[in-house]
Design an enzyme around this catalytic site. Structure first.
Site, mmCIF file in Angstrom:
data_model
loop_
_atom_site.group_PDB
_atom_site.id
_atom_site.type_symbol
_atom_site.label_atom_id
_atom_site.label_comp_id
_atom_site.label_asym_id
_atom_site.label_seq_id
_atom_site.Cartn_x
_atom_site.Cartn_y
_atom_site.Cartn_z
ATOM 1 N N ASP A 80 32.190 41.070 35.757
ATOM 2 C CA ASP A 80 32.534 40.783 37.146
ATOM 3 C C ASP A 80 31.496 41.395 38.075
ATOM 4 O OD1 ASP A 80 34.556 39.828 39.109
ATOM 5 O OD2 ASP A 80 34.716 41.962 39.590
ATOM 6 N N GLU B 297 28.562 37.224 35.984
ATOM 7 C CA GLU B 297 28.996 36.532 37.200
ATOM 8 C C GLU B 297 28.092 36.981 38.335
ATOM 9 O OE1 GLU B 297 32.697 36.210 40.363
ATOM 10 O OE2 GLU B 297 31.921 38.107 39.613
#
Length: 536
Positions: free
Chosen positions: A199, A251
């Site tokens: 993330d 990401e």
């Protein structure tokens, strides 16, 4: 699949809270996921990516982690997660889990200790605590969830949070943070996890001195700094120390494809999400440009591209594709444009065949295979996304793409559980035809289209990772060959076009008109003679 399984894998994203509710309390859990593993195996996916399943107060749907080495009790237990991993592997499905290294929860023991210890303490050095300036925060940084990126602690110091105020950013200049996350990686790798989705992979390193942001549209002092690559080199050494291949997926929302590709060098991450493709409008010229730019950026580092249409953060593409503006930006959540759902479904079916035919890996967000649209009519009082709260409703947030899945039945909870308990987010009243049960066996359904496409993807040796060649077709049409036997043609123009001669239809996203391909329709073809490459 080979040791390089991720290069051409079809990976299914599970948002546990909304996938299936095994204990009947209204919230999805690992018991529910385990009960549906055979469904996923039958769908034809190669791996599951799980959104965070760690203990969390759920201020941001689990991305506020309070313990990285356990399972959120609402979801189940660590023992059950280990059993799920074992059962998935038994079905040939690999497991990727989220890791959240940019920030943790304000309920994490480290942050609680930092608040208790006070200014100047070693505990505070694990985070970004700073004194204010002229009675205000240390700088002008803004949270990506709205408002200031700084919150004042009771003793007067301020702490940084690029997201919710309950998600303090970790300080990666501190060696303890490096050591902690190296141990977390090993903890899960040792339990059989095959990879991590990272993330905010670009955000871990902040610019020295934490300077003000001068141009919000330019390079930011908290995104894509060169120092982040040293972290991923450390991580790659850990992954490579395991005999069977373990992988990282990044990401990063980055505008520069060359900067993006730097994360995919051979000693860093294995792959990363392709958000340019997700954000692209339903337009043949623009899509081809994105595909070319993506492949050009990945080629020098020999990394596979990934193709994504939806995820837990964006408006579902059935809804986007039914609008006049079919592109995605986070601003489009703020104003609900009218949607033609049938048009969106037709385009989504064509997009499914497009993405599954492109070279590289593909991600399928849960419910995408059911043709689910965005639940846009949620009442304000049921919305839980902190984006909605922090913007006072100006941005309606991401709840609409996170509504629990419909499995069977004609009314809520549509088989999400067997107790009849209300799901944690309300489901639309018109989902009875969208359930897994309703679509199974219906050859015209979205579910059976995905099952057929994934089955063919595995059967066709030229699909997955590998070369592609654009074919010469009329304006508004995309066509490419993957080898000398397979071609994909997608008609994004406003009129039907002739299909290439000397071909056999393997799969179509919608009804054909004789030998013509209708608008907003895609087809997979077996080729019986060489097809000429595009001249452009």
């Amino acid at each position: 699949m080979s040791d390089n399984w991720w290069r051409g894998a079809a990976i299914y994203q599970v948002y546990v809270r909304s996938f299936a509710d095994g204990d009947g309390d209204g919230t999805g859990d690992l018991t529910g996921v385990r009960s549906k593993l055979q469904y996923l195996a039958d769908l034809g996916i190669d791996a599951i990516w799980f959104n965070p399943w760690y203990p969390s107060p759920m201020d941001d749907g689990g991305y506020d982690v309070s313990d990285y080495r356990d399972i959120e009790p609402v979801f189940g237990s660590l023992a059950e997660a280990e059993k799920l991993i074992e059962e998935a592997h038994g079905l040939g499905i690999r497991i990727i889990i989220d890791i959240v290294p940019n920030h943790c929860s304000d309920e994490h023991p480290w942050f609680r200790a930092a608040l208790a210890a006070g200014p100047g303490s070693p505990e505070r050095e694990r985070f970004w605590f700073r004194d204010g300036v002229d009675g205000g925060p240390p700088n002008n940084w803004q949270s990506r969830f709205g408002g200031s990126a700084w919150t004042q602690a009771p003793d007067g110091q301020w702490f940084l949070h690029l997201y919710s105020s309950r998600q303090p950013d970790l300080n990666w200049t501190n060696p303890q943070v490096h050591t902690e996350f190296a141990d977390i990686l090993r903890f899960w790798f040792n339990r059989g996890v095959d990879g991590f989705r990272i993330d905010v992979a670009d955000g871990l390193v902040k610019q020295d001195g934490l300077p003000d942001v001068d141009d919000p549209d330019g390079r930011l002092p908290y995104s894509d700094l060169d120092g982040v690559h040293e972290i991923y080199r450390e991580w790659r050494k850990i992954a490579d120390s395991y005999e069977d291949k373990r992988v990282f997926v990044g990401e990063m929302w980055l505008p520069d494809p060359q900067r993006f590709a730097m994360y995919l060098r051979p000693d860093e991450l294995h792959s990363a999400f392709n958000f340019d493709f997700l954000s692209c409008p339903w337009d043949a010229k623009r899509l081809r440009e994105v595909v070319d730019a993506t492949r050009d950026a990945h080629a020098p580092v020999d990394a596979p591209a990934t193709w994504v249409l939806s995820n837990h953060d964006v408006t579902r593409h059935v809804t986007r594709y039914g609008r006049a503006d079919t592109s995605f930006s986070f601003a489009d959540r703020q104003h609900k444009a009218p949607t033609d759902r049938q048009l969106g479904l037709r385009r989504a079916r064509a997009a499914a065949l497009l993405t599954l035919a492109l070279p590289g890996g593909v991600y399928i967000y849960q419910g995408e295979e059911l043709g689910l649209s965005e639940a846009e009519d949620l009442a304000d009082e049921v919305r839980q996304d902190p984006v909605f709260r922090r913007t006072n409703g100006t941005d309606i947030g991401r709840d609409g793409c996170r509504v629990p899945l419909p499995w069977s039945g004609t009314e809520s909870p549509y088989g999400f559980n067997t107790t009849g308990a209300a799901p944690w987010l309300p489901q639309p009243d018109d989902w009875s035809a969208a359930t897994v049960a309703a679509q199974t066996g219906d050859e015209d359904s979205m579910l059976e289209l995905y099952r057929s496409a994934l089955r063919l993807r595995h059967a066709e040796p030229g699909l997955g990772d590998g070369p592609m060649t654009w074919l010469d077709v009329p304006e508004g049409v995309l066509a490419f060959a993957r080898d000398d036997r397979f071609a994909c043609v997608v008609n994004l123009s406003g009129a039907a076009v002739p299909m290439p001669p000397h071909t056999e239809v393997l799969l179509a996203s919608g009804p054909l008109e004789g030998t013509d391909l209708p608008s907003d329709t895609a087809v997979w073809l077996r080729t019986h003679q060489a097809m000429g490459p595009s001249s452009s």
